[in-house]
Design an enzyme around this catalytic site. Structure first.
Site, mmCIF file in Angstrom:
data_model
loop_
_atom_site.group_PDB
_atom_site.id
_atom_site.type_symbol
_atom_site.label_atom_id
_atom_site.label_comp_id
_atom_site.label_asym_id
_atom_site.label_seq_id
_atom_site.Cartn_x
_atom_site.Cartn_y
_atom_site.Cartn_z
ATOM 1 N N GLY A 108 0.919 -1.201 0.060
ATOM 2 C CA GLY A 108 -0.105 0.128 0.007
ATOM 3 C C GLY A 108 0.898 1.416 -0.038
ATOM 4 O O GLY A 108 1.896 1.176 0.006
ATOM 5 N N HIS A 130 -5.414 14.395 16.016
ATOM 6 C CA HIS A 130 -4.541 15.263 16.049
ATOM 7 C C HIS A 130 -4.746 16.612 17.016
ATOM 8 O O HIS A 130 -3.929 16.787 17.931
ATOM 9 C CB HIS A 130 -3.862 15.902 14.902
ATOM 10 C CG HIS A 130 -3.616 14.841 13.695
ATOM 11 N ND1 HIS A 130 -3.246 13.466 14.160
ATOM 12 C CD2 HIS A 130 -3.806 14.856 12.214
ATOM 13 C CE1 HIS A 130 -3.091 12.792 13.012
ATOM 14 N NE2 HIS A 130 -3.452 13.666 11.959
ATOM 15 N N LYS A 174 -9.422 22.378 5.072
ATOM 16 C CA LYS A 174 -8.628 22.114 3.815
ATOM 17 C C LYS A 174 -8.778 23.075 2.963
ATOM 18 O O LYS A 174 -9.713 24.035 3.096
ATOM 19 C CB LYS A 174 -8.964 20.742 3.366
ATOM 20 C CG LYS A 174 -8.792 19.586 3.815
ATOM 21 C CD LYS A 174 -8.688 18.281 3.010
ATOM 22 C CE LYS A 174 -8.199 16.955 3.702
ATOM 23 N NZ LYS A 174 -6.963 17.059 3.986
#
Ligand SMILES: NC(=O)c1ccc[n+]([C@@H]2O[C@H](COP(=O)([O-])OP(=O)(O)OC[C@H]3O[C@@H](n4cnc5c(N)ncnc54)[C@H](OP(=O)(O)O)[C@@H]3O)[C@@H](O)[C@H]2O)c1
Length: 523
Positions: free
Chosen positions: A40, A269, A369
């Site tokens: 992967g 996070h 984002k």
């Protein structure tokens, strides 16, 4: 010879030994790393380069090896070729072919299907032959699950059936994020894992904790006498934590549609960074002592029910806009994203920690984002002065502020008030900056080197424990549920290249505060 007398009234400080070795001081002993998901993206882009860096650093003992498990029909040789190209791609021009070839020789490939007993039977035999003593029982075996979350239980059950879990007391299980998608699924996953492994064998990755500047929060707080006395509600007005990305979802659209911003960034996070800022000093730097304190923070969060979520959290989704001066598409037209998607790419929220230290101090968290720039930082704003000693000029004085920047630059800056040179009495803000790269002449340390090195050495400090993971889901589940049951009708509600929707500005403005960077591009 005269005796040097001890000065009266000085008690030597208790020395607490950190179990964590300093970089380059301790070499990891021999280990066997078994990578599930060895074909992967994570393996090629992070794990192999990090292992190579450790190899180059002479941090890997000669007899350590990697067993790559996969379902593709590959031989040892063909997998080693893939290792070779992954290294050359990640270290263009820097990796010498003969050294990379020597590194690739540490790798072996094992083909099998995750649901087949035959895979685990062969794995057990291969582990015995790869273990330096010829017996897996005492070997340091790291099972790294670099696979999609849905196949994790399958692997854990297979390892357990073949005596490769807690009956190998030195073995470790490394689980990537996301760890569950809500409290129920995280609890179920923990139950499955802890049926096969002991908690002290389980490494749940949150790579943010491995960032140098995040770790430095603790050094900064508990290694200086100056700050800890004012690190509380008496002196701090509020704290902002920002994790802003300038990129969109790129080719991760399908993944992002399943998770959204709260599950992708906030639950892990942002929560972990917040805990490092807010936690009490641990009784020592052993993993569980640090994890106890982080966990207490999560248990002190004010409950965020639907009403709280509505009043104090904001979601957003980017529309078309500008990034770095060029036109970019909106989220709904990204690859493998639904054109009617209700998934959020922006979050802002006000959190409250109801404990003695932080009562009344808002923690504003913001992430998204396609914001104007990539920046991660913690900003601590101290309270205004109690008195306008310098008359009217005080009205313009900035309160003291401390910014711990995590990326792109790792730096700490402190805003102080000084007198402007000249005859007048004009106070002006001055910035004192400590920059890691300038001071230590080092670049940002790749986090996966640290993550892997700690897994191999068995240091759990930077890995969230079961109770931490579950507590963060318990905090955020009601917020997720509230917004999933009432998807905002206004999506997309911020243009790419701006700092998010107007409501995020209102969230802090109505409490008389402002986000850092709020002067730049607004929606
Ligand atoms: N990529 C990153 O930068 C990154 C960062 C943080 C966390 N993660 C996490 O790391 C994990 C892996 O991510 P990735 O990006 O590497 O994913 P990926 O590129 O899709 O690779 C997944 C790996 O798992 C294997 N796999 C998938 N389904 C399988 C099945 N049913 N049976 C056997 N093998 C199976 C794939 O094998 P095939 O090649 O045979 O399909 C591949 O080796 C995920 O949990 C992800 O959230 C990734």
């Amino acid at each position: 010879m005269a005796q040097i007398s001890k000065r009266p009234g000085r008690t030597p400080a208790r020395t607490l030994e950190s179990r964590r070795p300093r970089a380059g001081e301790v070499r990891a002993g021999p280990f066997v790393m078994v990578i599930f998901g060895s074909t992967g993206d994570l393996t090629a882009r992070k794990l192999i380069p990090a292992l190579y860096a450790l190899h180059e650093d002479s941090s890997l003992s000669g007899s350590s090896s990697v067993l790559a498990v996969g379902r593709r029909p590959l031989s040892d040789e063909s997998y080693r070729k893939a290792v070779f190209s992954a290294v050359r791609k990640n270290f263009p021009g820097a990796a010498r072919p003969e050294r990379v070839a020597a590194f690739a020789h540490r790798f072996h490939y094992l083909r099998g299907e995750l649901q087949d007993d035959a895979l685990y039977k062969t794995l057990r035999a291969r582990l015995a032959s790869l273990s330096p003593s010829g017996a897996a029982k005492d070997a340091n075996i790291v099972f790294y699950l670099a696979v999609p979350p849905q196949v994790v239980p399958l692997i854990v059950a297979g390892l357990d059936r073949f005596g490769l879990g807690r009956s190998l007391p030195q073995s470790k299980l490394v689980v990537e994020k996301p760890f569950g998608k809500d409290l129920d699924s995280a609890e179920a996953l923990n139950r499955q894992i802890l049926a096969a492994f002991d908690e002290k064998q389980v490494f749940r990755i949150d790579h943010y904790l491995a960032k140098e500047t995040v770790q430095n929060i603790l050094f900064f707080r508990f290694g200086n006498a100056l700050f800890e006395p004012v690190w509380n509600a008496r002196y701090i007005d509020h704290i902002q934590i920002t994790v802003a990305e300038d990129i969109g979802v790129d080719d991760r659209g399908a993944f992002y549609e399943q998770v959204g911003v709260i599950r992708d960034i906030v639950q892990n996070h942002l929560m972990q960074v917040l805990a490092m800022v807010a936690m009490e000093p641990p009784a020592g730097f052993e993993a569980d002592l640090v994890r106890d304190e982080r966990s207490k923070v999560f248990h002190s969060f004010r409950h965020m029910d639907g009403r709280y979520a509505k009043a104090f959290t904001v979601l957003g989704q980017y529309g078309p806009g500008l990034a770095g001066g060029r036109k970019v598409r909106g989220y709904r037209t990204e690859a493998r994203v639904s054109p009617a998607s209700q998934v959020s790419t922006f979050f802002a929220g006000r959190f409250q920690i109801d404990n003695w230290r932080w009562a009344g101090v808002p923690f504003y968290l913001r992430t998204g984002k396609r914001l104007p720039r990539r920046v991660s930082e913690i900003s601590i704003e101290f309270k205004k002065l109690p008195l306008r000693l310098f008359g009217k000029a005080c009205g313009h004085m900035e309160p003291n502020g401390l910014v711990l920047s995590i990326q792109p630059q790792e730096r700490i800056s402190l805003v102080l008030t000084v007198k402007h040179p000249g005859m007048g009495s004009v106070p002006v803000p001055a910035r004192m900056v400590f920059d890691y790269a300038e001071s230590f002449h080092v670049k940002e340390h790749p986090v996966y080197e640290r993550v892997l090195s700690d897994c191999i050495k068995g240091d759990l400090t930077l890995f969230p424990r079961q109770d931490e993971v579950e507590a963060t889901w318990a905090v955020l589940d009601p917020v997720i549920e509230y917004w999933e049951s009432r998807p905002p009708a206004c999506f997309p509600n911020y243009a790419a290249g701006t700092w998010g929707p107007e409501e995020a500005f209102d969230l802090v403005a109505r409490e008389g505060r402002a986000w850092r960077f709020s002067g730049e591009q607004r929606a």
